[in-house]
Enzyme design. Sequence first.
Site, PDB file in Angstrom:
ATOM      1  CG  HIS A  48     -10.959   4.707  -6.726  1.00 13.99           C
ATOM      2  ND1 HIS A  48      -9.813   3.970  -6.961  1.00 13.99           N
ATOM      3  CD2 HIS A  48     -10.947   5.013  -5.404  1.00 13.99           C
ATOM      4  CE1 HIS A  48      -9.155   3.826  -5.830  1.00 13.99           C
ATOM      5  NE2 HIS A  48      -9.812   4.460  -4.863  1.00 13.99           N
ATOM      6  CG  HIS A 134      -7.113  11.743  -2.665  1.00 14.28           C
ATOM      7  ND1 HIS A 134      -7.866  11.604  -1.504  1.00 14.28           N
ATOM      8  CD2 HIS A 134      -6.418  10.597  -2.801  1.00 14.28           C
ATOM      9  CE1 HIS A 134      -7.604  10.422  -0.966  1.00 14.28           C
ATOM     10  NE2 HIS A 134      -6.735   9.781  -1.739  1.00 14.28           N
TER      11      HIS A 134
HETATM   12  P1  ATP Z   1      -3.562  -0.653  -0.922  1.00 15.22           P
HETATM   13  O1  ATP Z   1      -4.186  -0.459   0.451  1.00 15.22           O
HETATM   14  O2  ATP Z   1      -3.454  -2.075  -1.321  1.00 15.22           O
HETATM   15  O3  ATP Z   1      -2.314   0.119  -1.086  1.00 15.22           O
HETATM   16  P2  ATP Z   1      -5.797   0.946  -1.798  1.00 15.22           P
HETATM   17  O4  ATP Z   1      -5.562   1.842  -0.638  1.00 15.22           O
HETATM   18  O5  ATP Z   1      -6.132   1.570  -3.100  1.00 15.22           O
HETATM   19  O6  ATP Z   1      -4.568  -0.018  -2.018  1.00 15.22           O
HETATM   20  P3  ATP Z   1      -7.867  -0.128  -0.203  1.00 15.22           P
HETATM   21  O7  ATP Z   1      -7.028   0.010   1.025  1.00 15.22           O
HETATM   22  O8  ATP Z   1      -8.730  -1.340  -0.320  1.00 15.22           O
HETATM   23  O9  ATP Z   1      -6.975  -0.075  -1.497  1.00 15.22           O
HETATM   24  O10 ATP Z   1      -8.752   1.182  -0.261  1.00 15.22           O
HETATM   25  C1  ATP Z   1      -9.774   1.401  -1.230  1.00 15.22           C
HETATM   26  C2  ATP Z   1     -10.014   2.894  -1.304  1.00 15.22           C
HETATM   27  O11 ATP Z   1     -10.459   3.376  -0.025  1.00 15.22           O
HETATM   28  C3  ATP Z   1      -8.771   3.710  -1.623  1.00 15.22           C
HETATM   29  O12 ATP Z   1      -9.154   4.843  -2.383  1.00 15.22           O
HETATM   30  C4  ATP Z   1      -8.255   4.162  -0.285  1.00 15.22           C
HETATM   31  O13 ATP Z   1      -7.567   5.388  -0.347  1.00 15.22           O
HETATM   32  C5  ATP Z   1      -9.550   4.332   0.495  1.00 15.22           C
HETATM   33  N1  ATP Z   1      -9.331   4.056   1.914  1.00 15.22           N
HETATM   34  C6  ATP Z   1      -8.742   2.959   2.438  1.00 15.22           C
HETATM   35  N2  ATP Z   1      -8.737   3.010   3.785  1.00 15.22           N
HETATM   36  C7  ATP Z   1      -9.338   4.175   4.120  1.00 15.22           C
HETATM   37  C8  ATP Z   1      -9.664   4.799   5.372  1.00 15.22           C
HETATM   38  N3  ATP Z   1      -9.342   4.239   6.526  1.00 15.22           N
HETATM   39  N4  ATP Z   1     -10.288   6.002   5.332  1.00 15.22           N
HETATM   40  C9  ATP Z   1     -10.622   6.572   4.154  1.00 15.22           C
HETATM   41  N5  ATP Z   1     -10.364   6.027   2.942  1.00 15.22           N
HETATM   42  C10 ATP Z   1      -9.733   4.845   2.923  1.00 15.22           C
END
Ligand code: ATP
Length: 184
Positions: A48, A134
């Site tokens: 995604h 990205h």
């Molecule tokens: P994990 O945190 O378990 O390593 P993940 O980052 O894919 O996996 P989430 O943290 O739930 O899962 O994030 C979902 C999506 O949102 C991901 O694409 C992540 O990069 C993005 N994301 C998470 N936190 C932020 C933030 N603080 N600001 C912008 N994008 C975010």
Amino acid sequence: MSQGAADERLRLFFALLPPPPLAAALAGRAAELAGEYGGRALPAANLHMTLLFLGDVGAARLPVLNLAASSAAAAWRPFTLQLDRLGYWPRQQLLWAGLQQAAPELSDFSAYLRSTVEKAGFSIGDAGRAFFPHLTLLRKPGRTPPDGLSLTLPAWPVSGFALLASTRTAAGASYRPLAVWPVP
Ligand code: ATP
Ligand code: MG
């Protein structure tokens, strides 16, 4: 403690989902890179491009959020993305697919979605963090991938965006689409 659906909290974000043939090609490249550099390739179903991260939201607020997203969707201008660049963030240990050329329609829509959702009463964290489009392909490679790795993929005519709920397990995060807005 009550665990009724109304007080359930969801970890939410808006994202673009690559169409299945592009997701398959991306997952193929991710698997190839994992073979070369180690680490965990994302499966096609998890690929995604985040548009806007909301974090924890009470399930009871979903209708208001859906309404805000529908109103933002009306401002969509069609665009096509060309994922043609691989990059690596050493701190997060993420290898991602991105764009050599800026896509103003994409960043404009992300900003518009953000302001619409904020006006509807949702607070977005990381106010200072700039939107950087990205799509994560690989996590925690065993060795640092070099600069200048190639990526050759078909163009991506973006045809909608989705609201996703993220569930994090020991095996890694998985994402569940709650709503999809097709766009012209
Ligand atoms: P994990 O945190 O378990 O390593 P993940 O980052 O894919 O996996 P989430 O943290 O739930 O899962 O994030 C979902 C999506 O949102 C991901 O694409 C992540 O990069 C993005 N994301 C998470 N936190 C932020 C933030 N603080 N600001 C912008 N994008 C975010
Ligand atoms: Mg995360």
